[in-house]
Structure formats: C-alpha cells, structure tokens
Design an enzyme around this catalytic site. Sequence first.
Site, PDB file in Angstrom:
ATOM      1  N   PRO A 176     -41.526  89.599  55.589  1.00 32.27           N
ATOM      2  CA  PRO A 176     -41.447  88.387  56.415  1.00 32.27           C
ATOM      3  C   PRO A 176     -41.418  88.597  57.927  1.00 32.27           C
ATOM      4  O   PRO A 176     -42.067  87.848  58.660  1.00 32.27           O
ATOM      5  CB  PRO A 176     -40.147  87.718  55.949  1.00 32.27           C
ATOM      6  N   THR A 216     -46.508  89.824  60.312  1.00 30.85           N
ATOM      7  CA  THR A 216     -46.603  89.329  61.688  1.00 30.85           C
ATOM      8  C   THR A 216     -45.268  89.572  62.369  1.00 30.85           C
ATOM      9  O   THR A 216     -44.246  89.007  61.954  1.00 30.85           O
ATOM     10  CB  THR A 216     -46.923  87.821  61.706  1.00 30.85           C
ATOM     11  N   LYS A 265     -52.607  88.261  67.034  1.00 32.01           N
ATOM     12  CA  LYS A 265     -52.116  87.411  65.939  1.00 32.01           C
ATOM     13  C   LYS A 265     -51.256  86.264  66.453  1.00 32.01           C
ATOM     14  O   LYS A 265     -51.391  85.121  66.005  1.00 32.01           O
ATOM     15  CB  LYS A 265     -51.333  88.287  64.950  1.00 32.01           C
ATOM     16  N   LYS A 322     -41.258  81.073  62.984  1.00 26.65           N
ATOM     17  CA  LYS A 322     -41.016  82.444  63.459  1.00 26.65           C
ATOM     18  C   LYS A 322     -42.133  82.875  64.410  1.00 26.65           C
ATOM     19  O   LYS A 322     -41.881  83.404  65.493  1.00 26.65           O
ATOM     20  CB  LYS A 322     -40.965  83.401  62.256  1.00 26.65           C
TER      21      LYS A 322
END
Length: 306
Positions: free
Chosen positions: A75, A105, A180, A255
């Site tokens: 995560p 990520t 990203k 996030k």
Amino acid sequence: MDGPGECVSMSRIAFIGLGNMGFPMAANLVRAGHEVHAFDLSVETVQRLAAEGAQAAESPRAAAEGADLVITMVPNGKVVADLYLGAEGLLATLQGRPLLVDCSTIAPETARTLAAAAQEAGFAMLDAPVSGGVLRAAEGTLSFMVGGTEDALARVRPVLEQMGRFIVHAGGNGAGQAAKICNNMLAAIAMAGTAEVMELGARNGLDPAVLTSIMQKSSGGNFFLERWHPWPNVLPDSPSSKGYAAGFQLALMLKDLGLALDNARAHGAAAPMGALAQNLYALRSKEEGAPALDFSCIQTLYTRNA
Ligand code: NAD
C-alpha cells in the site's frame, strides 16, 4: 546473476503484496511460466495464487531468498521501507542479490532513500510504479514508469512486458514515482470533473450513456469516460457498475494526493486543482465504508449533495 547490461533470465521471481493490483500482476507472471514465490499478509490470498500455480511463501524473506527478481506491490511507503530496511529487512537478511523492483506508489524521496540503501548493500533497485488500474493489470497492459539505471531496467524489461504494454524510463531513482504522483493528481482531478459533468447532464435530462458517447468523441473525452466511468451502468466493467467495489481504493487515492501535494509544496509548485480534489475526496471518505470503495465513488458526492 548475469552481468551488467545482460538480460537476466528472471526465472524465479518473488512477488510481495497480492492486493487488487499485485494479484493479477503476479498471476500474469505465473501464466508466463515464471516460478513465482508469493507472499501477502493475507494467507487466503496467497493460497488463491498458489491455486493458479505460484509457490506460497510464509514470509517476505522466504519468498525472496534465491530469487532473481523481487517485486513489491504494497500500500504505501512505510510498508515498503519496513520490508526492505532495518535489521529484519530484506537488504540486511538476503544472502543472494536479486534485482529489487518496487511497483507501489510511494514518495519519490522514499524511493531515493531506499535505492541508496540498496546500493550500499550491493543491490540494484528500481522504482516502477504502475498506471491503468485493475482492468489493465488483469489484461497485462499496465503502464510502468521507471526510475533507476537504464542497465537495471534493461534487465527487468522482459518481465515488465509480461505485465504491461508501455514501459518508460523516467530518469534516475525516484523519477518513476515523481511521474506517478503527477499522473495520479491529474487522474483525481479528471475523475472528479467527469463525475461533476455527469450529474450536470443528468439534471438536464440527458441519458448518461448518450452523454458519454458524445463526450468520448468530443474535446472532453478522457480515460474515465472510456474505461473507468464514475456513473453506474454506463460501462459494465467499471467499479461504479459493481457498487464501487475497488478498483483503486479512495484511501489510496487520498494517499497519492497527499504525496503529490507534499511534493508540490516542497518544490514551491502551485497546485490549487490538486488541493481542491484532495478536499473533495477527503469529504467523500468521511462516509462509512467509503475509504475502501473505488475512488470513482466521488460521483455520489455530487448526486447526494446537489
Ligand atoms: P491493496 O490494498 O488492494 O493491496 C495491497 C496488498 O498488500 C494487500 O493484499 C495487503 O495484504 C498487502 N500487504 C500489506 N502490507 C504487507 C506486508 N508487510 N507484506 C506483504 N503484503 C502486505 O492495494 P492495491 O490497489 O493493490 O495497490 C498497491 C499499490 O499500488 C499502492 O501503492 C497503490 O497506490 C498502487 N496502485 C494501485 C492501483 C489500483 O488501481 N488499485 C493503480 C496503480 C497503483
């Protein structure tokens, strides 16, 4: 392991993190004929992949020992750092020197810190976050944006090509993550914008499917109208048509928006649209159960609050 610049056979692969994305990615590697040693905190998930031909591992280290390549897909940056760093982490405990590829990520700075620690311990490491969501993960058509040396990318490219279609070298370590977070901030804004106009169209009595077909061919056309529609039952495969089952969890999008906005502040870059999107998704996430839903559930914020 083969020398620099040569393509490694990568026959034995450790895959750590078998969630919405990791599971289909690892399954594609199993189908491509690799010996995949898989670990996830969920034993049930590991067993499910074992049923498709993977080897079930009982710990990250058990999965990674003897591997040519370690892929992590977990995560967030804290989980990634915990896996690799510290006295019990992979960098300190592995006997072999597999190539390390983190596809999660995380913040570009965390990726750079990890890569430096890896290099010091004698490992090559790449950040290789992905885009495309669960549908493209299942199809093996993800985009990979890669940070690290060209040499390390050349070695792992054949494996990435079994999970993705577009593999681009973004720059040195951390550059993949920088690309990203830029992409995901744009995705958050575009999804919210798409949801906003879908509600406006509905209030004008337009059929959502007709409005979609018009915008797909017009200047508002975007990925979400084509592949990840926020309005239910326009695209049957979209999470919105399945009760907003993730997909890409709202909590993960929040996030990523946090990473993007922290990064924007650090660079003195203005990001008012990103900040607004972050506030909209944060508002939606206050509802019971919402953080685990697909981020396209932003649609109902407009529908309910109008
Ligand atoms: P997820 O929450 O579905 O899966 C994460 C998995 O990691 C879970 O199965 C969890 O049990 C496992 N895990 C957590 N801690 C672990 C540990 N210490 N060791 C082993 N396994 C552990 O998340 P996801 O949607 O698969 O996303 C994974 C990463 O990819 C995230 O960083 C996310 O931001 C990114 N990402 C997701 C998508 C998407 O569409 N879902 C798209 C691109 C990128």
